[in-house]
Design an enzyme around this catalytic site. Structure first.
Site: not given
Lengths: 288, 288
Positions: A44, A115, A148
């Protein structure tokens, strides 16, 4: 039915130094390709580092999807005949800042994912994504991407899994927390479960190092369709590139024993709205 | 905010011998209560054993919810001032056979749950449940119940978690499969993940022994709201009763770090129907 070599490039980005991070990720990509990898996952925010103090600092480290970092990864993908999935700090066409990941292959940019579940103070800096993980057919198999904290929401993992994803590529930055002696990082355990309840491979690529008081687990992990770790799956403080050979076609078979099929056995008709039933049913009448 | 001692009674039922199984479960209940347990979880189908050859054999081992086994557990609950959750082979008022679990406390029978996700050949014998896990306020806390394979469906675990369950009690019979050297049973890993992504305690009580070629893991597990094992969590071939002290109020706090809240951060607006978007978006246009 040949195995696909998948790599994690667990690097240590330098906060705000985009040129250095292009070199760092390039080195990991070359290393992975030299080890035979056909899919290379990077952390990330590999382009920029993580611990921005505010939106202005993030904006200064942001690039568009056709900016230098993703363009460079595309060139590497074409030169090396690989798929690369890496996280970058994105400024989109509307000027908003997003925690994004690009999937590039020899044909170019195949997908950008933003995300959707923002961790902690990320919500003060980034605009959350509004689209589900892309599902991309590549020459090595059907891949998807999430980032994540997204992995902690099984509903989100289900979406690309039900769409036939064989390998979920997840750039992560797992912050380090204390854990009981002898225990594997909890994030790894959740990745194992995400994989097993979907019979889907997952490669989660973490980072190492420290920024402004945040340390990371260095727990990059590649798990098979049963959720067993093939590589990584332990905490580390060192940058490293490792690979695992993955028979991605295993993910096509959702059988988990006898008549059981981990996707077909779902009962989605019961999953929505059932909560209210559970709440209103008095204890004394819920029998019969 | 006192800790609650939770027990797993990992017994070895005898197939079809209901009277013997009442003695076996009674011994485990007395042992657990003597160790201070206030909540005692027993395996799936603890009343009857598991490996029925057909529906007739299951029917012969079935009891109604007010039959001898659950009535006995109610008496123990009242005598010992405990909550008991145990699996039994149920013949309901319509005559159908179900893989059920009862939750009893000193006030009597509080809930019956019928397994909704039937494993392997169970679907040839039992009628699947159609109601979500009951959520029951007891003197020690808010409890819920599900059975074995149900735990592999994160959507199902979400329902009682979102309804405020502090401790999910899960009678299980985990069939034994090979696993890599040094790995914890995969079912335990999934229980850890189920707990952590909901910040909810889980007590899963397995069985031991062998029936008609089926062996079980003997992997009974009690995990905390972070998903860390407090007791059990390893394979065993021995009947055992163990306990763990659980601060169930930990489950009231869904914070997982900084601004992050594992329930509030869900994005249910994106979870339904999003699959179609992912499938129809061509690779070349999913950027921007």
């Amino acid at each position: 039915m040949t195995d696909v070599v998948v790599a994690c490039g667990q690097v240590q980005p330098i906060l705000g130094d985009l040129a250095a991070n292009r070199e760092i990720t390039t080195a990991a990509i070359l290393d992975a390709a030299a080890s035979g990898a056909r899919v290379i996952v990077l952390p990330e925010l590999a382009s920029s580092g993580y611990a921005f103090e505010d939106g202005d600092e993030a904006r200064a480290a942001a690039e568009p999807a056709n900016g230098p970092t993703v363009t460079l990864w595309q060139r590497h993908a074409a030169d090396l005949d690989v798929v690369i999935v890496g996280g970058f700090c994105e400024q989109d066409v509307n000027g908003t800042i997003k925690n994004s990941a690009a999937l590039v292959d020899p044909s170019g940019l195949r997908a950008i994912y933003r995300k959707a579940h923002l961790w902690d103070a990320e919500r003060l800096i980034f605009e959350p994504g509004r689209l589900p993980p892309p599902v991309v057919d590549t020459v090595v198999g059907r891949l998807s991407v999430m980032i994540c904290y997204d992995l902690e929401f099984p509903e989100w993992v289900r979406l690309p899994a039900l769409a036939g994803t064989q390998l979920l590529c997840a750039p992560v930055n797992w912050p380090k927390y204390p854990r009981p002696e002898g225990e594997r990082p909890g994030e790894v355990t959740r990745v194992q479960a995400d994989a097993a309840v979907n019979r889907m491979f997952i490669a989660a690529c973490d980072r190492v190092g420290s920024e402004r008081g945040i340390d990371w687990v260095g727990g990059s992990t590649i798990v098979d369709a049963d959720g067993w770790p093939l590589a990584g799956a332990k905490a580390s403080t060192e940058p490293t590139v490792f690979t695992a050979s993955c028979r991605l076609t295993d993910a096509n078979d959702k059988g988990v024993g006898g008549l059981s099929n981990i996707h077909a056995d779902r009962r989605p008709d019961l999953y929505g709205g059932a909560l209210e039933v559970a709440l209103v049913r008095p204890a004394s009448t819920n029998v019969g």
